[in-house]
Structure formats: C-alpha cells, structure tokens
Design a protein around this motif. Sequence first.
Motif, PDB file in Angstrom:
ATOM      1  N   VAL A 249       1.077  -1.368  -0.086  1.00 28.17           N
ATOM      2  CA  VAL A 249       0.143  -0.166  -0.015  1.00 28.17           C
ATOM      3  C   VAL A 249       1.012   1.025   0.061  1.00 28.17           C
ATOM      4  CG1 VAL A 249      -1.627  -1.260   1.322  1.00 28.17           C
ATOM      5  CG2 VAL A 249      -0.114  -0.041   2.422  1.00 28.17           C
ATOM      6  N   THR A 250       0.237   2.320  -0.443  1.00 32.32           N
ATOM      7  CA  THR A 250       1.115   3.643  -0.553  1.00 32.32           C
ATOM      8  C   THR A 250       0.076   4.682   0.161  1.00 32.32           C
ATOM      9  OG1 THR A 250       2.064   3.108  -2.547  1.00 32.32           O
ATOM     10  CG2 THR A 250       2.211   5.500  -1.883  1.00 32.32           C
ATOM     11  N   THR A 251       0.377   5.481   1.004  1.00 35.25           N
ATOM     12  CA  THR A 251      -0.304   6.510   1.719  1.00 35.25           C
ATOM     13  C   THR A 251       0.653   7.640   2.075  1.00 35.25           C
ATOM     14  OG1 THR A 251      -1.738   6.884   3.618  1.00 35.25           O
ATOM     15  CG2 THR A 251       0.151   5.450   4.108  1.00 35.25           C
ATOM     16  N   ALA A 252       0.232   8.501   2.901  1.00 33.40           N
ATOM     17  CA  ALA A 252       0.894   9.797   3.241  1.00 33.40           C
ATOM     18  C   ALA A 252       0.712   9.802   5.065  1.00 33.40           C
ATOM     19  CB  ALA A 252       0.752  10.993   2.527  1.00 33.40           C
ATOM     20  N   VAL A 253       1.827   9.919   5.586  1.00 30.49           N
ATOM     21  CA  VAL A 253       1.504   9.898   7.102  1.00 30.49           C
ATOM     22  C   VAL A 253       1.732  11.561   7.509  1.00 30.49           C
ATOM     23  CG1 VAL A 253       2.320   7.614   7.506  1.00 30.49           C
ATOM     24  CG2 VAL A 253       4.117   9.223   7.482  1.00 30.49           C
ATOM     25  N   ASP A 254       1.253  11.837   8.591  1.00 25.40           N
ATOM     26  CA  ASP A 254       1.296  13.058   9.131  1.00 25.40           C
ATOM     27  C   ASP A 254       2.637  12.931  10.032  1.00 25.40           C
ATOM     28  OD1 ASP A 254       1.340  15.549  10.489  1.00 25.40           O
ATOM     29  OD2 ASP A 254      -0.918  15.658  10.287  1.00 25.40           O
ATOM     30  N   CYS A 255       3.676  14.187   9.736  1.00 22.08           N
ATOM     31  CA  CYS A 255       4.899  14.027  10.365  1.00 22.08           C
ATOM     32  C   CYS A 255       4.996  15.333  10.937  1.00 22.08           C
ATOM     33  CB  CYS A 255       5.940  13.510   9.561  1.00 22.08           C
ATOM     34  SG  CYS A 255       6.259  14.404   7.933  1.00 22.08           S
ATOM     35  N   THR A 256       4.118  16.185  11.059  1.00 22.67           N
ATOM     36  CA  THR A 256       4.317  17.587  11.309  1.00 22.67           C
ATOM     37  C   THR A 256       4.920  18.013  12.692  1.00 22.67           C
ATOM     38  OG1 THR A 256       2.023  18.125  10.367  1.00 22.67           O
ATOM     39  CG2 THR A 256       3.060  20.125  11.779  1.00 22.67           C
ATOM     40  N   GLU A 257       4.603  17.160  13.761  1.00 24.59           N
ATOM     41  CA  GLU A 257       5.153  17.292  15.105  1.00 24.59           C
ATOM     42  C   GLU A 257       6.450  16.937  15.082  1.00 24.59           C
ATOM     43  OE1 GLU A 257       0.946  17.827  15.739  1.00 24.59           O
ATOM     44  OE2 GLU A 257       1.985  16.219  14.924  1.00 24.59           O
ATOM     45  N   ALA A 258       7.078  15.835  14.299  1.00 25.70           N
ATOM     46  CA  ALA A 258       8.211  15.280  14.435  1.00 25.70           C
ATOM     47  C   ALA A 258       9.147  16.197  13.390  1.00 25.70           C
ATOM     48  CB  ALA A 258       8.224  13.835  13.829  1.00 25.70           C
TER      49      ALA A 258
ATOM     50  N   GLU B  98      -2.318  21.621   3.435  1.00 26.61           N
ATOM     51  CA  GLU B  98      -3.495  22.213   4.460  1.00 26.61           C
ATOM     52  C   GLU B  98      -2.575  22.293   5.725  1.00 26.61           C
ATOM     53  OE1 GLU B  98      -6.662  19.495   4.469  1.00 26.61           O
ATOM     54  OE2 GLU B  98      -7.377  19.831   2.656  1.00 26.61           O
ATOM     55  N   GLY B  99      -1.539  22.803   5.686  1.00 27.69           N
ATOM     56  CA  GLY B  99      -0.866  23.266   6.830  1.00 27.69           C
ATOM     57  C   GLY B  99      -0.004  22.139   7.704  1.00 27.69           C
ATOM     58  N   ARG B 100      -0.125  21.168   7.227  1.00 22.72           N
ATOM     59  CA  ARG B 100       0.493  19.871   7.739  1.00 22.72           C
ATOM     60  C   ARG B 100       1.595  19.295   6.913  1.00 22.72           C
ATOM     61  NH1 ARG B 100      -0.490  19.669  12.983  1.00 22.72           N
ATOM     62  NH2 ARG B 100      -0.218  17.439  13.123  1.00 22.72           N
ATOM     63  N   VAL B 101       2.476  18.889   7.588  1.00 23.09           N
ATOM     64  CA  VAL B 101       3.729  18.361   6.859  1.00 23.09           C
ATOM     65  C   VAL B 101       3.508  16.781   6.534  1.00 23.09           C
ATOM     66  CG1 VAL B 101       6.102  17.768   6.762  1.00 23.09           C
ATOM     67  CG2 VAL B 101       5.237  19.816   8.128  1.00 23.09           C
TER      68      VAL B 101
END
Length: 226
Positions: free
Chosen positions: A34-43, A178-181
Amino acid sequence: MKDTKNKTKIEIATWKRREHYAFFKNFEQPFWGVTTAVDCTEAYHYCKEKNLSFFAFYLHKSLLAANTIKEFRYRIEGDDVFEYGEISGSVTVLREDETFGFANFAYHSNFESFSAGIEISLSQEKKSQGLTPDFELISLIHYSVLPLVNFTGFQHAQKLGTKHSIPQIVFGKFHLSEGRVKLPVSVHVHHALCDGIHVGKFIQLFEAALAMQNMETYHGFGSSVV
C-alpha cells in the motif's frame, strides 16, 4: 553486520497462520503493498527545533514501529519460519556519481545511539563503489528513499521465484498539505507472513510516533518501544 539476534522457530503445524502461509508461500509474486502519506508535522518541527536530522528521525520511528509488530519480524528460511526478536535496517544511499549503494544500520531504541550509528553507515557507503548487497542478512527492513518525488504509488523491481520475505518500505518527498507536513510512504510485505491488519497497525504506530505520542498504549498495539 550479521544475523546475531535471537530468533524463535514457528511451529507451523499449530500456527494460526498455517493455512494462510501454505496458500501464499509459493506464489511467484507473494508481495503486496500500500501507499499512503503519514502526518509528520510534530516530528518535523521537533527536529528543526533540536537541529536533528529529520531523515534519521523518521527512519528511527519507522523501525521502532516495525519492531513492535511481530509479523514484521517474521522471516522465511528454507522450509521454516522464524520470528526474530529484533530487526535492524538497510537503506539506499545516493552517491555523488548518481549511483547508489546499500547502508546497513543497527537497531537502537534510543535515538541518539541510532543516529550516531546510521551517520557512520551512510558516510561509509557514500564513499564506496559498486553494488554488493548482503543477501544472507535477513533480520532487517529494506528501506529506500525518493527525496525528489511526492509519489502516490510505488512498484518495486522484482525477481520472480526468489524466496526472500523481507518487508520493503519506501519514503518520498515530504511536503505541506493544508498546513500539515506529510510524508509519502510505501509498504510492501510477504502475504504468507503479513496481512492488511498488520500493515495498518504499522502505519498507525508510525504516525503515532511521528506525532510524539506514547506508542506503548496507542490502540493497544505494542509494548516495547519509547
């Protein structure tokens, strides 16, 4: 780096996956992904604040997540299946001449120890030449990185008929949404050993770690990290 970690042989006859294993093990192409995108903003912001390598940080968190899930530590060896007590990693390294090599790195739950080790491995591989993968080493995850591509799908080169069962994880170009990494990630696993629930747990744990959450209690998954 050799396979020196403890491993336990799975008793296939009484294994709850015995029928799934028997069904998938002899497929010419038994890997699925599978391919997705994870939210890594805090890191990402944490690494910027602390002047840490974001690459080393998210690689470390992904390996922590993988070690938490026993199915990511299963390996097929001949006619047997083993569960490794601990797995490390190997990652592609781009050289100045635009060829690449493989750098092996050891697992450490402590990020400082992990970061120091991978920095040495990457530096050594950047100076090397040719391509000399160690096919005998299987207690690891195969990682690749495409830092120039914000991909939404990924297909690995494959040699049909081989018996390897090592999970393959690829990271892409992190980007703002949308403002998130967000960080693209592709995960491919051997279906005789690993199903959708296990990949789903990995993604959840990885994203929880990147959000700087306590992974020990996250959805009840895992008990041995951070």
